[in-house]
Design a protein around this motif. Structure first.
Motif, PDB file in Angstrom:
ATOM      1  N   ARG A   4       0.825  -1.227   0.009  1.00 50.07           N
ATOM      2  CA  ARG A   4       0.074  -0.023  -0.035  1.00 50.07           C
ATOM      3  C   ARG A   4       1.046   1.312   0.024  1.00 50.07           C
ATOM      4  O   ARG A   4       0.452   2.033  -0.751  1.00 50.07           O
ATOM      5  CB  ARG A   4      -0.987   0.059   1.202  1.00 50.07           C
ATOM      6  CG  ARG A   4      -2.094  -0.908   1.107  1.00 50.07           C
ATOM      7  CD  ARG A   4      -3.079  -0.851   2.258  1.00 50.07           C
ATOM      8  NE  ARG A   4      -3.973  -1.658   2.338  1.00 50.07           N
ATOM      9  CZ  ARG A   4      -4.813  -1.973   3.187  1.00 50.07           C
ATOM     10  NH1 ARG A   4      -5.011  -0.980   4.215  1.00 50.07           N
ATOM     11  NH2 ARG A   4      -5.963  -2.742   3.159  1.00 50.07           N
ATOM     12  N   ILE A   5       1.834   1.416   0.947  1.00 46.83           N
ATOM     13  CA  ILE A   5       2.760   2.301   0.848  1.00 46.83           C
ATOM     14  C   ILE A   5       3.624   2.751  -0.547  1.00 46.83           C
ATOM     15  O   ILE A   5       3.492   3.856  -0.944  1.00 46.83           O
ATOM     16  CB  ILE A   5       3.827   2.275   2.115  1.00 46.83           C
ATOM     17  CG1 ILE A   5       3.100   2.314   3.362  1.00 46.83           C
ATOM     18  CG2 ILE A   5       4.787   3.467   1.986  1.00 46.83           C
ATOM     19  CD1 ILE A   5       3.936   2.032   4.569  1.00 46.83           C
ATOM     20  N   LEU A   7       2.341   1.676  -3.411  1.00 46.50           N
ATOM     21  CA  LEU A   7       1.430   2.031  -4.332  1.00 46.50           C
ATOM     22  C   LEU A   7       1.271   3.549  -4.196  1.00 46.50           C
ATOM     23  O   LEU A   7       1.084   4.410  -5.241  1.00 46.50           O
ATOM     24  CB  LEU A   7       0.215   1.196  -4.517  1.00 46.50           C
ATOM     25  CG  LEU A   7       0.427  -0.127  -4.935  1.00 46.50           C
ATOM     26  CD1 LEU A   7      -0.820  -0.973  -4.876  1.00 46.50           C
ATOM     27  CD2 LEU A   7       0.608  -0.113  -6.413  1.00 46.50           C
ATOM     28  N   ALA A   8       0.839   3.742  -3.207  1.00 48.88           N
ATOM     29  CA  ALA A   8       0.619   5.204  -2.812  1.00 48.88           C
ATOM     30  C   ALA A   8       1.950   6.208  -3.311  1.00 48.88           C
ATOM     31  O   ALA A   8       1.722   7.412  -3.777  1.00 48.88           O
ATOM     32  CB  ALA A   8       0.196   5.505  -1.401  1.00 48.88           C
ATOM     33  N   SER A   9       3.050   5.838  -2.858  1.00 46.30           N
ATOM     34  CA  SER A   9       4.208   6.693  -3.296  1.00 46.30           C
ATOM     35  C   SER A   9       4.388   6.677  -4.671  1.00 46.30           C
ATOM     36  O   SER A   9       4.742   7.678  -5.344  1.00 46.30           O
ATOM     37  CB  SER A   9       5.513   6.113  -2.507  1.00 46.30           C
ATOM     38  OG  SER A   9       5.832   4.806  -3.082  1.00 46.30           O
ATOM     39  N   ALA A  11       1.924   6.643  -6.860  1.00 41.98           N
ATOM     40  CA  ALA A  11       0.829   7.266  -7.564  1.00 41.98           C
ATOM     41  C   ALA A  11       1.183   8.915  -7.286  1.00 41.98           C
ATOM     42  O   ALA A  11       1.001   9.528  -8.119  1.00 41.98           O
ATOM     43  CB  ALA A  11      -0.555   6.906  -7.000  1.00 41.98           C
ATOM     44  N   LEU A  12       1.474   9.309  -6.346  1.00 39.77           N
ATOM     45  CA  LEU A  12       2.004  10.395  -5.679  1.00 39.77           C
ATOM     46  C   LEU A  12       3.067  10.973  -6.816  1.00 39.77           C
ATOM     47  O   LEU A  12       3.173  12.111  -7.174  1.00 39.77           O
ATOM     48  CB  LEU A  12       2.290  10.765  -4.575  1.00 39.77           C
ATOM     49  CG  LEU A  12       1.152  10.679  -3.527  1.00 39.77           C
ATOM     50  CD1 LEU A  12       1.623  10.691  -1.798  1.00 39.77           C
ATOM     51  CD2 LEU A  12       0.312  12.037  -3.861  1.00 39.77           C
TER      52      LEU A  12
END
Length: 69
Positions: A4-5, A7-9, A11-12
């Motif tokens: 999750r971390i 994927l979030a990084s 995307a950002l």
């Protein structure tokens, strides 16, 4: 949790990079500016601004300082 971390990084990071590229490509930079008065008597002062296109070709914009009648 690690997935999750990451994927979030990703995307950002992708969002930030695309925003920066759009801002860089869309923002016109004036590379040279020339101010002169044409030869005719009573003519208005003219400013020529040179920018560059996406493919680095010069684009000249002429702005005339003529009074509004």
């Amino acid at each position: 949790m690690t997935a999750r971390i990451s994927l979030a990084s990703i995307a950002l990071g992708t969002s930030s990079l695309s925003t920066a590229l759009i801002a860089f490509c869309a923002k016109p930079y004036v590379t040279s500016m020339r101010r002169f008065r044409p030869d005719r008597t009573g003519s208005a002062e003219v400013i020529e601004m040179t920018t560059q296109s996406l493919f680095l070709k010069p684009l000249v914009t002429t702005v005339s300082d003529s009074p509004i009648p």
